[in-house]
Design an enzyme around this catalytic site. Structure first.
Site, PDB file in Angstrom:
ATOM      1  N   GLY A 295      12.973  11.685 -25.553  1.00 19.55           N
ATOM      2  CA  GLY A 295      13.993  12.362 -26.375  1.00 19.55           C
ATOM      3  C   GLY A 295      13.603  11.922 -27.927  1.00 19.55           C
ATOM      4  O   GLY A 295      12.950  11.024 -28.093  1.00 19.55           O
TER       5      GLY A 295
ATOM      6  N   GLN B 237      15.298  10.994 -36.588  1.00 16.56           N
ATOM      7  CA  GLN B 237      14.225  10.148 -36.567  1.00 16.56           C
ATOM      8  C   GLN B 237      12.780  10.505 -37.494  1.00 16.56           C
ATOM      9  O   GLN B 237      12.007   9.768 -37.791  1.00 16.56           O
ATOM     10  CB  GLN B 237      13.789   9.910 -35.225  1.00 16.56           C
ATOM     11  CG  GLN B 237      14.840   9.097 -34.237  1.00 16.56           C
ATOM     12  CD  GLN B 237      14.569   8.798 -32.928  1.00 16.56           C
ATOM     13  OE1 GLN B 237      14.973  10.069 -32.170  1.00 16.56           O
ATOM     14  NE2 GLN B 237      13.933   7.970 -32.493  1.00 16.56           N
TER      15      GLN B 237
ATOM     16  N   CYS C 158      13.857   2.855 -27.914  1.00 19.36           N
ATOM     17  CA  CYS C 158      14.041   3.998 -28.945  1.00 19.36           C
ATOM     18  C   CYS C 158      12.710   3.916 -29.659  1.00 19.36           C
ATOM     19  O   CYS C 158      12.033   2.758 -29.993  1.00 19.36           O
ATOM     20  CB  CYS C 158      15.312   3.616 -29.787  1.00 19.36           C
ATOM     21  SG  CYS C 158      15.201   4.597 -31.238  1.00 19.36           S
TER      22      CYS C 158
ATOM     23  N   HIS D 178      21.948   9.449 -32.736  1.00 18.88           N
ATOM     24  CA  HIS D 178      21.142   9.205 -33.831  1.00 18.88           C
ATOM     25  C   HIS D 178      21.568  10.293 -35.025  1.00 18.88           C
ATOM     26  O   HIS D 178      21.469  10.020 -36.109  1.00 18.88           O
ATOM     27  CB  HIS D 178      19.557   9.879 -33.445  1.00 18.88           C
ATOM     28  CG  HIS D 178      18.885   8.750 -32.808  1.00 18.88           C
ATOM     29  ND1 HIS D 178      18.206   7.779 -33.721  1.00 18.88           N
ATOM     30  CD2 HIS D 178      18.141   8.607 -31.684  1.00 18.88           C
ATOM     31  CE1 HIS D 178      17.590   6.877 -32.971  1.00 18.88           C
ATOM     32  NE2 HIS D 178      17.292   7.398 -31.815  1.00 18.88           N
TER      33      HIS D 178
ATOM     34  N   HIS E 195      22.195   9.271 -26.414  1.00 22.36           N
ATOM     35  CA  HIS E 195      21.319   8.318 -27.384  1.00 22.36           C
ATOM     36  C   HIS E 195      20.761   9.111 -28.538  1.00 22.36           C
ATOM     37  O   HIS E 195      21.212   8.823 -29.638  1.00 22.36           O
ATOM     38  CB  HIS E 195      20.085   7.721 -26.521  1.00 22.36           C
ATOM     39  CG  HIS E 195      19.153   7.090 -27.325  1.00 22.36           C
ATOM     40  ND1 HIS E 195      18.973   5.714 -27.330  1.00 22.36           N
ATOM     41  CD2 HIS E 195      18.301   7.526 -28.198  1.00 22.36           C
ATOM     42  CE1 HIS E 195      17.989   5.402 -28.042  1.00 22.36           C
ATOM     43  NE2 HIS E 195      17.467   6.518 -28.720  1.00 22.36           N
ATOM     44  N   GLU E 196      20.359  10.338 -28.226  1.00 19.13           N
ATOM     45  CA  GLU E 196      20.035  11.359 -29.381  1.00 19.13           C
ATOM     46  C   GLU E 196      21.387  11.654 -30.338  1.00 19.13           C
ATOM     47  O   GLU E 196      21.151  11.906 -31.234  1.00 19.13           O
ATOM     48  CB  GLU E 196      19.478  12.610 -28.632  1.00 19.13           C
ATOM     49  CG  GLU E 196      18.139  12.109 -27.851  1.00 19.13           C
ATOM     50  CD  GLU E 196      17.334  11.334 -28.334  1.00 19.13           C
ATOM     51  OE1 GLU E 196      17.106  11.208 -29.439  1.00 19.13           O
ATOM     52  OE2 GLU E 196      16.742  10.525 -27.389  1.00 19.13           O
TER      53      GLU E 196
HETATM   54  O1  GNR Z   1      11.761   7.343 -25.207  1.00 17.56           O
HETATM   55  C1  GNR Z   1      13.031   6.948 -25.076  1.00 17.56           C
HETATM   56  N1  GNR Z   1      13.441   6.411 -23.885  1.00 17.56           N
HETATM   57  C2  GNR Z   1      14.750   5.976 -23.435  1.00 17.56           C
HETATM   58  C3  GNR Z   1      15.028   4.941 -22.751  1.00 17.56           C
HETATM   59  C4  GNR Z   1      16.614   4.851 -22.341  1.00 17.56           C
HETATM   60  C5  GNR Z   1      17.543   5.174 -23.040  1.00 17.56           C
HETATM   61  C6  GNR Z   1      17.089   6.152 -24.291  1.00 17.56           C
HETATM   62  C7  GNR Z   1      15.673   6.326 -24.478  1.00 17.56           C
HETATM   63  S1  GNR Z   1      15.370   7.581 -25.710  1.00 17.56           S
HETATM   64  C8  GNR Z   1      13.956   6.881 -26.239  1.00 17.56           C
HETATM   65  C9  GNR Z   1      13.338   7.843 -27.281  1.00 17.56           C
HETATM   66  C10 GNR Z   1      14.057   7.825 -28.330  1.00 17.56           C
HETATM   67  O2  GNR Z   1      14.176   6.997 -29.404  1.00 17.56           O
HETATM   68  N2  GNR Z   1      15.029   8.864 -28.491  1.00 17.56           N
HETATM   69  O3  GNR Z   1      15.836   8.708 -29.840  1.00 17.56           O
HETATM   70 NI    NI Z   2      16.115   6.704 -30.270  1.00 16.22          NI
END
Ligand code: GNR
Ligand code: NI
Length: 178
Positions: A46, A51, A91, A137, A133-134
């Site tokens: 993601g 970012q 991340c 951000h 998670h995204e």
């Molecule tokens: O690549 C990513 N792996 C991940 C693993 C577990 C939970 C969330 C992520 S997102 C991350 C890429 C990233 O930083 N997205 O903002």
């Molecule tokens: Ni991230």
């Protein structure tokens, strides 16, 4: 298409609240393509516009093994979130650190697609984690914010030491040997 530079924690620009997109135009589609290219190259599952220092509410995800199921979300809103799950998160803005975080197990997200058309997606498991998670951000939030302050401070110190253009490194370089 172009790769974009990913900001690293504790860069304060990662704390910016992203603004809603008013029109899904060619600039936004270019941003989506660049986010996907940058995410696949990393590789990651993601990436949020925040970012790459673009403070618009745009994110991409692809949790498929073959990297053939990209999803782009413009102005995403999590309409419901249910249950809990805990997974190790990483991340691209916090390189090298992985810690368990508790998230909702099942979500529904509403957004605009790359054509500007409204859609909703229901997700669970890793895809649901990734979307949450995204979305964080875009609100200036990072997975390290869910950790203890001790863990967060440790991660911050280590990343500041690694970063070649960190204030601390520059200060040490200026101070010279001894
Ligand atoms: O690549 C990513 N792996 C991940 C693993 C577990 C939970 C969330 C992520 S997102 C991350 C890429 C990233 O930083 N997205 O903002
Ligand atoms: Ni991230």
């Amino acid at each position: 298409m172009a790769l974009r530079r990913v900001l690293h924690y504790p860069d304060s620009r990662l704390r910016t609240q992203a603004k809603p997109v008013e029109t899904v135009d060619d600039d936004i589609r270019q941003l989506i393509d660049d986010l996907l290219e940058t995410m696949y190259e990393a590789p990651g599952i993601g990436l949020a516009a925040t970012q790459v220092n673009v403070h618009k509410r745009v994110l991409v995800v692809d949790v498929s093994e073959n990297h053939d199921q990209p999803h782009a979300f413009v102005n995403p809103v999590i309409e419901f979130a249910e249950g809990t799950q805990q997974r190790e998160e990483g991340c691209l803005s916090v390189p090298g650190f992985y810690e368990p975080v508790e998230r909702a197990e099942h979500i529904r997200v509403a957004a605009l697609d790359r054509a500007g058309k409204a859609f909703t997606l229901e997700a669970q498991g890793l895809l649901a984690v990734c979307i949450q998670h995204e979305c964080d951000h875009l609100d200036g939030k990072l997975f390290v914010d869910y950790l203890s302050s001790l863990k967060r401070q440790r991660i911050k110190k280590r990343l500041l030491k690694q970063s070649p253009d960190s204030p601390r490194r520059s200060a040490l370089a200026r101070a010279g040997p001894g």
